[in-house]
Scaffold this motif. Structure first.
Motif, PDB file in Angstrom:
ATOM      1  N   ILE A   1       0.820  -1.224   0.000  1.00  0.00           N
ATOM      2  CA  ILE A   1       0.000   0.000   0.000  1.00  0.00           C
ATOM      3  C   ILE A   1       0.850   1.269   0.000  1.00  0.00           C
ATOM      4  O   ILE A   1       0.308   2.376   0.044  1.00  0.00           O
ATOM      5  CB  ILE A   1      -0.955   0.018   1.201  1.00  0.00           C
ATOM      6  N   GLY A   2       2.166   1.134  -0.045  1.00  0.00           N
ATOM      7  CA  GLY A   2       3.020   2.313  -0.079  1.00  0.00           C
ATOM      8  C   GLY A   2       4.480   1.924   0.013  1.00  0.00           C
ATOM      9  O   GLY A   2       4.827   0.756   0.173  1.00  0.00           O
TER      10      GLY A   2
ATOM     11  N   ARG B   1      -5.068   6.632   1.672  1.00  0.00           N
ATOM     12  CA  ARG B   1      -6.256   6.248   0.921  1.00  0.00           C
ATOM     13  C   ARG B   1      -6.304   4.750   0.637  1.00  0.00           C
ATOM     14  O   ARG B   1      -7.366   4.131   0.709  1.00  0.00           O
ATOM     15  CB  ARG B   1      -6.270   7.030  -0.402  1.00  0.00           C
ATOM     16  N   VAL B   2      -5.146   4.145   0.324  1.00  0.00           N
ATOM     17  CA  VAL B   2      -5.154   2.738  -0.067  1.00  0.00           C
ATOM     18  C   VAL B   2      -5.533   1.847   1.115  1.00  0.00           C
ATOM     19  O   VAL B   2      -6.358   0.933   0.982  1.00  0.00           O
ATOM     20  CB  VAL B   2      -3.773   2.319  -0.629  1.00  0.00           C
ATOM     21  N   ARG B   3      -4.969   2.104   2.272  1.00  0.00           N
ATOM     22  CA  ARG B   3      -5.346   1.302   3.436  1.00  0.00           C
ATOM     23  C   ARG B   3      -6.814   1.523   3.803  1.00  0.00           C
ATOM     24  O   ARG B   3      -7.508   0.579   4.205  1.00  0.00           O
ATOM     25  CB  ARG B   3      -4.445   1.638   4.629  1.00  0.00           C
ATOM     26  N   LYS B   4      -7.291   2.740   3.678  1.00  0.00           N
ATOM     27  CA  LYS B   4      -8.702   3.021   3.961  1.00  0.00           C
ATOM     28  C   LYS B   4      -9.606   2.214   3.039  1.00  0.00           C
ATOM     29  O   LYS B   4     -10.677   1.741   3.446  1.00  0.00           O
ATOM     30  CB  LYS B   4      -8.992   4.514   3.821  1.00  0.00           C
TER      31      LYS B   4
ATOM     32  N   ILE C   1      -9.969  -1.250   4.460  1.00  0.00           N
ATOM     33  CA  ILE C   1     -10.873  -1.267   5.608  1.00  0.00           C
ATOM     34  C   ILE C   1     -12.322  -1.123   5.169  1.00  0.00           C
ATOM     35  O   ILE C   1     -13.208  -1.869   5.612  1.00  0.00           O
ATOM     36  CB  ILE C   1     -10.495  -0.154   6.598  1.00  0.00           C
ATOM     37  N   ASP C   2     -12.582  -0.183   4.277  1.00  0.00           N
ATOM     38  CA  ASP C   2     -13.947   0.019   3.798  1.00  0.00           C
ATOM     39  C   ASP C   2     -14.474  -1.217   3.085  1.00  0.00           C
ATOM     40  O   ASP C   2     -15.666  -1.562   3.218  1.00  0.00           O
ATOM     41  CB  ASP C   2     -14.002   1.218   2.849  1.00  0.00           C
ATOM     42  N   SER C   3     -13.620  -1.901   2.340  1.00  0.00           N
ATOM     43  CA  SER C   3     -14.042  -3.116   1.641  1.00  0.00           C
ATOM     44  C   SER C   3     -14.416  -4.211   2.635  1.00  0.00           C
ATOM     45  O   SER C   3     -15.425  -4.904   2.464  1.00  0.00           O
ATOM     46  CB  SER C   3     -12.923  -3.606   0.712  1.00  0.00           C
TER      47      SER C   3
END
Length: 262
Positions: free
Chosen positions: A215-216, A230-233, A236-238
């Motif tokens: 993710i980075g 944003r990528v980690r979020k 989590i949202d998924s």
């Protein structure tokens, strides 16, 4: 970095043992182009140490054995404000003794089922214990699968942690049903990061040779920016939306952040 409790730092991806159930050995046979084994540059270790919050757990392993890292003692000393630990097959415990003692809080020795070197491993660990005495680190013996003569490990000064085996391709097809947390989201995703030897940061420490979980990169962003990024979020949202199966890393993984033993 609210919630971050564990970071895996891959000091080296090299390993000096050929375990029958190891995914990396299967990868070497089938996809050698993905096998970029080597050591983390020491300036990357220093960069990580400057950014890791004090008090959290730092585990100095990922796909390799940390006892092979040429600057092990120096690397561990940079993280004195953390809870330091790593997993090892134990082959070099006596050779690296001076770099280990007082430089770790806990040390885990992985003991695998059907290991032809089990007697040699046990003898080396006993030698290390005699030399170590009551000094740090405390010891954990991680028994993977149905280990022969498991009872002898219970007789040593340390904690025994049993673990069930999974598929060599990754954390799936476990021998027993995995435990899923009641909140329905992987606990590793909420608490964990892993950093490989190149400085690439992943959402967890699952076996991921294709780097789906990256993710980075610490060469271009800070650890804080990646953790809150944003990528980690999106991960989590998924998970929260019941869409774990849409993530390339997670859809191939049966693990939900809760270890299971026998």
């Amino acid at each position: 970095m609210n919630g971050l409790g564990f970071i895996n730092v891959e000091l080296t991806s090299r390993c000096n043992k050929s375990c029958w159930m190891c995914g990396r050995r299967k990868l070497e046979r089938e996809h050698p182009e993905l096998c970029d084994w080597g050591d983390m540059e020491f300036d990357m270790v220093e960069k990580i140490a400057d950014q890791v919050p004090e008090g959290i757990i730092v585990q100095f392993h990922n796909s390799g054995d940390p006892l092979l890292y040429p600057y092990l003692g120096h690397a561990l000393s940079l993280f004195r404000g953390n809870i330091r630990c790593f997993n090892t097959n134990g082959k070099l415990l006596v050779e690296k003794f001076d770099e280990i003692i007082g430089n770790l809080e806990t040390l885990t020795i992985s003991v695998i089922q059907d290991d032809a070197e089990s007697d040699e491993q046990y003898a080396t660990v006993c030698d290390f214990i005699r030399k170590k005495g009551i000094r740090k680190p405390s010891l954990v013996f991680r028994l993977l699968g149905r280990v022969d003569q498991a009872e002898r490990w219970y007789g040593l000064p340390g904690i025994v942690a049993t673990r069930i085996l999974h598929d060599p391709d990754g954390s799936r097809n476990y021998e027993k049903r995995v435990t899923i947390p009641e909140i329905g989201i992987c606990l590793d995703l909420l608490t964990h990061l892993a950093i490989n030897r190149h400085g690439e940061v992943s959402v967890c420490v699952r076996f991921d040779p294709e780097k789906h979980g990256v993710i980075g990169n610490l060469n271009s962003k800070t650890l804080d920016e990646i953790w809150n990024g944003r990528v980690r979020k999106h991960y989590i949202d998924s998970h929260l939306g019941g869409l774990r199966h849409t993530l390339n890393l997670c859809k191939k993984c049966d693990y939900w952040g809760i270890p299971r033993g026998d």
